[in-house]
Design a protein around this motif. Structure first.
Motif, PDB file in Angstrom:
ATOM      1  N   MET A  45       0.816  -1.199   0.000  1.00 43.57           N
ATOM      2  CA  MET A  45       0.000   0.000   0.000  1.00 43.57           C
ATOM      3  C   MET A  45       0.860   1.262   0.000  1.00 43.57           C
ATOM      4  SD  MET A  45      -3.304   0.564  -0.141  1.00 43.57           S
ATOM      5  CE  MET A  45      -4.792   0.584   0.806  1.00 43.57           C
ATOM      6  N   SER A  46       2.161   1.160   0.277  1.00 43.47           N
ATOM      7  CA  SER A  46       2.997   2.358   0.246  1.00 43.47           C
ATOM      8  C   SER A  46       3.062   2.958  -1.151  1.00 43.47           C
ATOM      9  CB  SER A  46       4.401   2.052   0.766  1.00 43.47           C
ATOM     10  OG  SER A  46       5.041   1.135  -0.096  1.00 43.47           O
ATOM     11  N   ASP A  47       2.795   2.136  -2.186  1.00 45.96           N
ATOM     12  CA  ASP A  47       2.738   2.667  -3.545  1.00 45.96           C
ATOM     13  C   ASP A  47       1.644   3.708  -3.683  1.00 45.96           C
ATOM     14  OD1 ASP A  47       4.812   1.035  -4.329  1.00 45.96           O
ATOM     15  OD2 ASP A  47       3.528  -0.481  -5.218  1.00 45.96           O
ATOM     16  N   ILE A  48       0.572   3.563  -2.942  1.00 51.28           N
ATOM     17  CA  ILE A  48      -0.520   4.528  -3.024  1.00 51.28           C
ATOM     18  C   ILE A  48      -0.074   5.880  -2.472  1.00 51.28           C
ATOM     19  CG2 ILE A  48      -1.736   4.079  -0.843  1.00 51.28           C
ATOM     20  CD1 ILE A  48      -3.402   4.468  -4.264  1.00 51.28           C
ATOM     21  N   VAL A  49       0.790   5.881  -1.472  1.00 53.42           N
ATOM     22  CA  VAL A  49       1.326   7.137  -0.939  1.00 53.42           C
ATOM     23  C   VAL A  49       2.203   7.807  -1.994  1.00 53.42           C
ATOM     24  CG1 VAL A  49       2.782   8.177   0.831  1.00 53.42           C
ATOM     25  CG2 VAL A  49       1.161   6.390   1.457  1.00 53.42           C
ATOM     26  N   THR A  50       3.035   7.012  -2.662  1.00 52.60           N
ATOM     27  CA  THR A  50       3.880   7.552  -3.729  1.00 52.60           C
ATOM     28  C   THR A  50       3.029   8.146  -4.843  1.00 52.60           C
ATOM     29  OG1 THR A  50       5.616   5.956  -3.225  1.00 52.60           O
ATOM     30  CG2 THR A  50       5.675   6.974  -5.417  1.00 52.60           C
ATOM     31  N   THR A  51       2.002   7.421  -5.255  1.00 54.04           N
ATOM     32  CA  THR A  51       1.100   7.907  -6.298  1.00 54.04           C
ATOM     33  C   THR A  51       0.414   9.205  -5.864  1.00 54.04           C
ATOM     34  OG1 THR A  51       0.709   5.675  -7.115  1.00 54.04           O
ATOM     35  CG2 THR A  51      -0.972   7.323  -7.616  1.00 54.04           C
ATOM     36  N   TYR A  52      -0.031   9.231  -4.629  1.00 55.97           N
ATOM     37  CA  TYR A  52      -0.693  10.411  -4.077  1.00 55.97           C
ATOM     38  C   TYR A  52       0.254  11.611  -4.096  1.00 55.97           C
ATOM     39  CZ  TYR A  52      -2.922  13.317  -0.477  1.00 55.97           C
ATOM     40  OH  TYR A  52      -3.494  14.349   0.224  1.00 55.97           O
ATOM     41  N   LEU A  53       1.471  11.418  -3.608  1.00 61.30           N
ATOM     42  CA  LEU A  53       2.436  12.519  -3.584  1.00 61.30           C
ATOM     43  C   LEU A  53       2.859  12.916  -4.995  1.00 61.30           C
ATOM     44  CD1 LEU A  53       4.590  11.494  -0.496  1.00 61.30           C
ATOM     45  CD2 LEU A  53       2.823  13.271  -0.617  1.00 61.30           C
ATOM     46  N   HIS A  95      -5.337   7.152 -11.165  1.00 60.88           N
ATOM     47  CA  HIS A  95      -5.212   6.707  -9.780  1.00 60.88           C
ATOM     48  C   HIS A  95      -6.278   7.231  -8.818  1.00 60.88           C
ATOM     49  CE1 HIS A  95      -1.373   4.965 -10.857  1.00 60.88           C
ATOM     50  NE2 HIS A  95      -1.012   6.119 -11.375  1.00 60.88           N
ATOM     51  N   TRP A  96      -7.178   8.065  -9.287  1.00 56.49           N
ATOM     52  CA  TRP A  96      -8.205   8.636  -8.421  1.00 56.49           C
ATOM     53  C   TRP A  96      -9.583   8.275  -8.959  1.00 56.49           C
ATOM     54  CZ3 TRP A  96      -7.330  12.659  -4.502  1.00 56.49           C
ATOM     55  CH2 TRP A  96      -5.970  12.892  -4.254  1.00 56.49           C
ATOM     56  N   SER A  97     -10.502   7.995  -8.075  1.00 58.55           N
ATOM     57  CA  SER A  97     -11.878   7.690  -8.440  1.00 58.55           C
ATOM     58  C   SER A  97     -12.527   8.918  -9.084  1.00 58.55           C
ATOM     59  CB  SER A  97     -12.641   7.296  -7.167  1.00 58.55           C
ATOM     60  OG  SER A  97     -14.010   7.200  -7.410  1.00 58.55           O
ATOM     61  N   PRO A  98     -13.425   8.722 -10.052  1.00 63.99           N
ATOM     62  CA  PRO A  98     -14.091   9.872 -10.674  1.00 63.99           C
ATOM     63  C   PRO A  98     -14.824  10.757  -9.656  1.00 63.99           C
ATOM     64  CG  PRO A  98     -14.565   7.870 -11.900  1.00 63.99           C
ATOM     65  CD  PRO A  98     -13.846   7.449 -10.645  1.00 63.99           C
ATOM     66  N   ASP A  99     -15.375  10.157  -8.617  1.00 62.81           N
ATOM     67  CA  ASP A  99     -16.133  10.922  -7.613  1.00 62.81           C
ATOM     68  C   ASP A  99     -15.340  11.069  -6.312  1.00 62.81           C
ATOM     69  OD1 ASP A  99     -16.265   8.267  -6.943  1.00 62.81           O
ATOM     70  OD2 ASP A  99     -18.373   8.309  -6.369  1.00 62.81           O
ATOM     71  N   CYS A 100     -14.019  11.136  -6.434  1.00 63.15           N
ATOM     72  CA  CYS A 100     -13.156  11.239  -5.245  1.00 63.15           C
ATOM     73  C   CYS A 100     -13.511  12.485  -4.426  1.00 63.15           C
ATOM     74  CB  CYS A 100     -11.691  11.265  -5.659  1.00 63.15           C
ATOM     75  SG  CYS A 100     -11.247  12.579  -6.804  1.00 63.15           S
ATOM     76  N   LEU A 101     -13.160  12.403  -3.151  1.00 60.86           N
ATOM     77  CA  LEU A 101     -13.389  13.507  -2.218  1.00 60.86           C
ATOM     78  C   LEU A 101     -12.077  13.816  -1.520  1.00 60.86           C
ATOM     79  CD1 LEU A 101     -15.226  15.431  -0.546  1.00 60.86           C
ATOM     80  CD2 LEU A 101     -15.544  13.504   1.031  1.00 60.86           C
ATOM     81  N   TYR A 102     -11.725  15.107  -1.484  1.00 60.21           N
ATOM     82  CA  TYR A 102     -10.549  15.566  -0.749  1.00 60.21           C
ATOM     83  C   TYR A 102     -11.020  16.636   0.234  1.00 60.21           C
ATOM     84  CZ  TYR A 102      -6.271  17.808   0.592  1.00 60.21           C
ATOM     85  OH  TYR A 102      -5.254  18.323   1.352  1.00 60.21           O
ATOM     86  N   THR A 132      -9.026   3.896  -0.222  1.00 62.86           N
ATOM     87  CA  THR A 132      -9.037   3.413  -1.597  1.00 62.86           C
ATOM     88  C   THR A 132     -10.193   2.444  -1.813  1.00 62.86           C
ATOM     89  OG1 THR A 132      -7.550   1.591  -1.061  1.00 62.86           O
ATOM     90  CG2 THR A 132      -6.535   3.651  -1.810  1.00 62.86           C
ATOM     91  N   ASP A 133     -10.458   2.170  -3.084  1.00 60.89           N
ATOM     92  CA  ASP A 133     -11.429   1.130  -3.401  1.00 60.89           C
ATOM     93  C   ASP A 133     -10.672  -0.188  -3.530  1.00 60.89           C
ATOM     94  OD1 ASP A 133     -10.170   1.143  -5.864  1.00 60.89           O
ATOM     95  OD2 ASP A 133     -11.808   2.137  -6.903  1.00 60.89           O
ATOM     96  N   GLY A 134     -11.285  -1.205  -4.006  1.00 60.24           N
ATOM     97  CA  GLY A 134     -10.653  -2.515  -4.117  1.00 60.24           C
ATOM     98  C   GLY A 134      -9.507  -2.582  -5.108  1.00 60.24           C
ATOM     99  N   ASP A 135      -9.394  -1.583  -5.997  1.00 54.81           N
ATOM    100  CA  ASP A 135      -8.347  -1.569  -7.020  1.00 54.81           C
ATOM    101  C   ASP A 135      -7.236  -0.574  -6.696  1.00 54.81           C
ATOM    102  OD1 ASP A 135      -9.685  -3.446  -8.623  1.00 54.81           O
ATOM    103  OD2 ASP A 135     -10.936  -1.869  -9.495  1.00 54.81           O
TER     104      ASP A 135
END
Length: 117
Positions: A1-9, A27-34, A99-102
């Motif tokens: 899951m650390s890859d998700i942090v890299t992708t986020y940054l 890498h982000w859901s179409p209806d993402c919320l920040y 994250t979602d399942g993907d």
């Protein structure tokens, strides 16, 4: 899951709009919320605009991970810093990614621990 942090940054460090839009699309859901104390954005376009606004406010600054990430289920929490490359961060925050399942970023809850005056 650390890859998700890299992708986020990577998304937050993308100064080029086309690169940022590509990262958001992949890498982000179409209806993402920040959500953080300074901003609330729904959907990729608004998140991209929020990232762009941060680059305007802090030109030349980069985001980096501070410490280790902690993950369980679809959640990852970690600290980050924002500052000139190679220097101590001026801003430090704490984010929780959901994250979602993907491993697509669905939701981000952000907190600011250190903000310049």
């Amino acid at each position: 899951m650390s890859d998700i942090v890299t992708t986020y940054l990577d998304t937050w460090n993308a100064t080029d709009e086309a690169t940022r839009a590509d990262l958001l699309q992949r890498h982000w859901s179409p209806d993402c919320l920040y959500v953080d104390p300074m901003a609330r954005a729904t959907g990729r376009e608004q998140v991209g605009a929020t990232v762009g606004a941060v680059h305007q406010q802090f030109p030349g600054f980069v985001f980096s991970q501070v410490g280790e990430a902690d993950t369980h289920a679809e959640q990852t929490r970690f600290r980050w810093g924002l500052g000139p490359a190679g220097e101590e961060p001026v801003v430090i925050g704490f984010d929780v990614l959901v994250t979602d399942g993907d491993d697509t970023i669905r939701e981000v809850r952000g907190f600011l621990d250190q903000v310049p005056a």
